[in-house]
Design a protein around this motif. Sequence first.
Motif, PDB file in Angstrom:
ATOM      1  N   ALA A  40      38.358  74.930  66.592  1.00  0.00           N
ATOM      2  CA  ALA A  40      38.745  74.187  65.392  1.00  0.00           C
ATOM      3  C   ALA A  40      38.584  75.048  64.150  1.00  0.00           C
ATOM      4  O   ALA A  40      37.778  75.985  64.128  1.00  0.00           O
ATOM      5  N   PRO A  41      39.343  74.749  63.084  1.00  0.00           N
ATOM      6  CA  PRO A  41      39.206  75.510  61.834  1.00  0.00           C
ATOM      7  C   PRO A  41      37.774  75.480  61.323  1.00  0.00           C
ATOM      8  O   PRO A  41      37.074  74.477  61.448  1.00  0.00           O
ATOM      9  N   GLN A  42      37.362  76.585  60.714  1.00  0.00           N
ATOM     10  CA  GLN A  42      35.993  76.668  60.220  1.00  0.00           C
ATOM     11  C   GLN A  42      35.813  75.945  58.889  1.00  0.00           C
ATOM     12  O   GLN A  42      34.732  75.434  58.594  1.00  0.00           O
ATOM     13  N   LYS A  43      36.856  75.896  58.077  1.00  0.00           N
ATOM     14  CA  LYS A  43      36.719  75.355  56.725  1.00  0.00           C
ATOM     15  C   LYS A  43      37.179  73.905  56.614  1.00  0.00           C
ATOM     16  O   LYS A  43      36.565  73.122  55.912  1.00  0.00           O
ATOM     17  N   SER A  44      38.257  73.549  57.269  1.00  0.00           N
ATOM     18  CA  SER A  44      38.781  72.191  57.193  1.00  0.00           C
ATOM     19  C   SER A  44      38.173  71.378  58.324  1.00  0.00           C
ATOM     20  O   SER A  44      38.708  71.308  59.426  1.00  0.00           O
ATOM     21  N   SER A  45      37.036  70.740  58.027  1.00  0.00           N
ATOM     22  CA  SER A  45      36.213  70.153  59.083  1.00  0.00           C
ATOM     23  C   SER A  45      36.808  68.907  59.715  1.00  0.00           C
ATOM     24  O   SER A  45      36.410  68.526  60.817  1.00  0.00           O
TER      25      SER A  45
ATOM     26  N   LYS B 277      27.434  71.789  51.585  1.00  0.00           N
ATOM     27  CA  LYS B 277      28.040  72.880  50.838  1.00  0.00           C
ATOM     28  C   LYS B 277      27.872  72.565  49.360  1.00  0.00           C
ATOM     29  O   LYS B 277      28.170  71.461  48.909  1.00  0.00           O
ATOM     30  N   THR B 278      27.381  73.542  48.612  1.00  0.00           N
ATOM     31  CA  THR B 278      27.119  73.295  47.193  1.00  0.00           C
ATOM     32  C   THR B 278      28.304  73.618  46.311  1.00  0.00           C
ATOM     33  O   THR B 278      28.261  73.447  45.110  1.00  0.00           O
ATOM     34  N   SER B 279      29.370  74.137  46.898  1.00  0.00           N
ATOM     35  CA  SER B 279      30.620  74.347  46.152  1.00  0.00           C
ATOM     36  C   SER B 279      31.754  74.280  47.136  1.00  0.00           C
ATOM     37  O   SER B 279      31.576  74.435  48.332  1.00  0.00           O
ATOM     38  N   ALA B 280      32.975  74.052  46.617  1.00  0.00           N
ATOM     39  CA  ALA B 280      34.135  73.940  47.500  1.00  0.00           C
ATOM     40  C   ALA B 280      34.354  75.217  48.280  1.00  0.00           C
ATOM     41  O   ALA B 280      34.854  75.217  49.389  1.00  0.00           O
ATOM     42  N   ALA B 281      34.015  76.345  47.683  1.00  0.00           N
ATOM     43  CA  ALA B 281      34.213  77.618  48.361  1.00  0.00           C
ATOM     44  C   ALA B 281      33.060  77.948  49.290  1.00  0.00           C
ATOM     45  O   ALA B 281      33.132  78.883  50.075  1.00  0.00           O
ATOM     46  N   GLY B 282      31.982  77.175  49.200  1.00  0.00           N
ATOM     47  CA  GLY B 282      30.848  77.417  50.066  1.00  0.00           C
ATOM     48  C   GLY B 282      30.130  78.716  49.764  1.00  0.00           C
ATOM     49  O   GLY B 282      29.540  79.330  50.651  1.00  0.00           O
ATOM     50  N   THR B 283      30.126  79.151  48.515  1.00  0.00           N
ATOM     51  CA  THR B 283      29.565  80.462  48.180  1.00  0.00           C
ATOM     52  C   THR B 283      28.204  80.369  47.509  1.00  0.00           C
ATOM     53  O   THR B 283      27.619  81.388  47.164  1.00  0.00           O
ATOM     54  N   ALA B 284      27.691  79.168  47.306  1.00  0.00           N
ATOM     55  CA  ALA B 284      26.457  79.027  46.545  1.00  0.00           C
ATOM     56  C   ALA B 284      25.211  78.948  47.419  1.00  0.00           C
ATOM     57  O   ALA B 284      24.167  78.529  46.992  1.00  0.00           O
ATOM     58  N   GLY B 285      25.322  79.361  48.686  1.00  0.00           N
ATOM     59  CA  GLY B 285      24.171  79.387  49.560  1.00  0.00           C
ATOM     60  C   GLY B 285      23.914  78.036  50.201  1.00  0.00           C
ATOM     61  O   GLY B 285      24.712  77.117  50.153  1.00  0.00           O
ATOM     62  N   LYS B 286      22.748  77.940  50.841  1.00  0.00           N
ATOM     63  CA  LYS B 286      22.391  76.731  51.554  1.00  0.00           C
ATOM     64  C   LYS B 286      22.168  75.576  50.591  1.00  0.00           C
ATOM     65  O   LYS B 286      21.550  75.717  49.548  1.00  0.00           O
ATOM     66  N   GLY B 287      22.648  74.401  51.032  1.00  0.00           N
ATOM     67  CA  GLY B 287      22.411  73.211  50.246  1.00  0.00           C
ATOM     68  C   GLY B 287      21.337  72.358  50.896  1.00  0.00           C
ATOM     69  O   GLY B 287      20.428  72.852  51.556  1.00  0.00           O
TER      70      GLY B 287
ATOM     71  N   ARG C 171      32.069  60.579  53.577  1.00  0.00           N
ATOM     72  CA  ARG C 171      30.743  61.124  53.260  1.00  0.00           C
ATOM     73  C   ARG C 171      30.497  62.448  53.977  1.00  0.00           C
ATOM     74  O   ARG C 171      30.003  63.415  53.382  1.00  0.00           O
ATOM     75  N   GLU C 172      30.861  62.506  55.256  1.00  0.00           N
ATOM     76  CA  GLU C 172      30.595  63.721  56.033  1.00  0.00           C
ATOM     77  C   GLU C 172      31.469  64.885  55.574  1.00  0.00           C
ATOM     78  O   GLU C 172      31.007  66.021  55.489  1.00  0.00           O
ATOM     79  N   VAL C 173      32.726  64.600  55.278  1.00  0.00           N
ATOM     80  CA  VAL C 173      33.622  65.658  54.808  1.00  0.00           C
ATOM     81  C   VAL C 173      33.192  66.151  53.430  1.00  0.00           C
ATOM     82  O   VAL C 173      33.196  67.366  53.165  1.00  0.00           O
ATOM     83  N   ALA C 174      32.812  65.252  52.554  1.00  0.00           N
ATOM     84  CA  ALA C 174      32.372  65.653  51.216  1.00  0.00           C
ATOM     85  C   ALA C 174      31.162  66.573  51.297  1.00  0.00           C
ATOM     86  O   ALA C 174      31.103  67.611  50.628  1.00  0.00           O
ATOM     87  N   ALA C 175      30.199  66.215  52.134  1.00  0.00           N
ATOM     88  CA  ALA C 175      29.000  67.039  52.278  1.00  0.00           C
ATOM     89  C   ALA C 175      29.302  68.350  52.989  1.00  0.00           C
ATOM     90  O   ALA C 175      28.789  69.411  52.623  1.00  0.00           O
ATOM     91  N   SER C 176      30.159  68.301  54.001  1.00  0.00           N
ATOM     92  CA  SER C 176      30.443  69.483  54.816  1.00  0.00           C
ATOM     93  C   SER C 176      31.255  70.532  54.071  1.00  0.00           C
ATOM     94  O   SER C 176      31.065  71.733  54.270  1.00  0.00           O
ATOM     95  N   GLU C 177      32.163  70.074  53.208  1.00  0.00           N
ATOM     96  CA  GLU C 177      33.089  71.000  52.562  1.00  0.00           C
ATOM     97  C   GLU C 177      32.831  71.171  51.070  1.00  0.00           C
ATOM     98  O   GLU C 177      33.561  71.898  50.392  1.00  0.00           O
ATOM     99  N   GLY C 178      31.821  70.505  50.554  1.00  0.00           N
ATOM    100  CA  GLY C 178      31.519  70.628  49.135  1.00  0.00           C
ATOM    101  C   GLY C 178      32.583  70.029  48.253  1.00  0.00           C
ATOM    102  O   GLY C 178      32.876  70.546  47.170  1.00  0.00           O
ATOM    103  N   LEU C 179      33.165  68.913  48.681  1.00  0.00           N
ATOM    104  CA  LEU C 179      34.242  68.275  47.933  1.00  0.00           C
ATOM    105  C   LEU C 179      33.723  67.061  47.177  1.00  0.00           C
ATOM    106  O   LEU C 179      32.707  66.467  47.536  1.00  0.00           O
ATOM    107  N   SER C 180      34.439  66.689  46.140  1.00  0.00           N
ATOM    108  CA  SER C 180      34.156  65.425  45.470  1.00  0.00           C
ATOM    109  C   SER C 180      34.551  64.285  46.404  1.00  0.00           C
ATOM    110  O   SER C 180      35.313  64.480  47.360  1.00  0.00           O
TER     111      SER C 180
END
Length: 313
Positions: A165-170, A35-45, A101-110
């Motif tokens: 499972a929730p879609q956003k909170s992986s 995810k390229t942003s926390a909101a996941g709105t910037a398209g495919k990463g 690492r997986e959560v940061a990449a999956s959810e676009g988090l720091s």
Amino acid sequence: MSDNNRLGVFKTYKLYVGGKFPRSESGRVYEVTTKTSAAGTAGKGQWIANAPQSSRKDARDAVVAARKAFGGWSGATAYNRGQVLYRVAEMLEGRKEQFVREVAASEGLSKSKAAAAVDAAIDRWVWYAGWTDKIGQIAGGANPVAGPFFNLSTPEPTGVVAVLAPQKSSFLGLVSVIAPVIATGNTAVVIASADAPLPALSLGEVLATSDVPGGVVNILSGVTAEIAAPLAAHQDVNAIDLTGADAELAKELEIAAADNLKRVLRPQPVDTDGASDSEDWLASPGTHRLTAFLETKTVWHPTGALGAAGSSY
């Protein structure tokens, strides 16, 4: 040899069904990207991995595994289930960096925010582990009756529970919906977040190396609607948690679930993009998920003749 010349070993993610790691029987996979942003709105990463795309057959196999495991898991003492769940938390603590690492990449988090989410998830697992031998004290009790009887109500697990499972909170959301289901003696067939399934699939590896018996938790990845439909209609699934379904899908699954009177947990409200994923997973969870998939068994037992001086026992 220089590390610059070394070929990396890519991780192969697989389903977790019946304590084993099968590929989807369909042979299908799909790309998981950052995810390229926390909101996941910037398209495919950037591409991370290929995840297995589960089929209806995989869903049916998972139900068979969950049903097979139900007797032993529900029959274990509540204290023992608590020990097993605590062991899972220990294993998660040891693999925390991987999940960060997986959560940061999956959810676009720091990295810092992902670490906070993983810490909260581990703490949440410990919290539910502590409830295994206490939920009976708030969900059951002795009932006052007119007559020479003890009348006792005790909670019992519902059976096999399908969990969307929730879609956003992986990961934090994932743990928050799985842990209460198995803490109370149920077994689970879990559909991971479609866009961010990797933390869920890695959780399967943790469960496999802990003391959780195979089949107690089964984890599928893929298109949520495709997997959820056969689970909602399955006659051997006793309940379904619709957290990860949007409003339209949730309505369809509720109709299918009514065929064998499944218990249905449909969190509200639905957020603006249609998914029931607006819950604040960092908030105190309370006990409503622990009691959502419990049945109440009431037992009458004679005390003997009661006279003016009280009971004769």
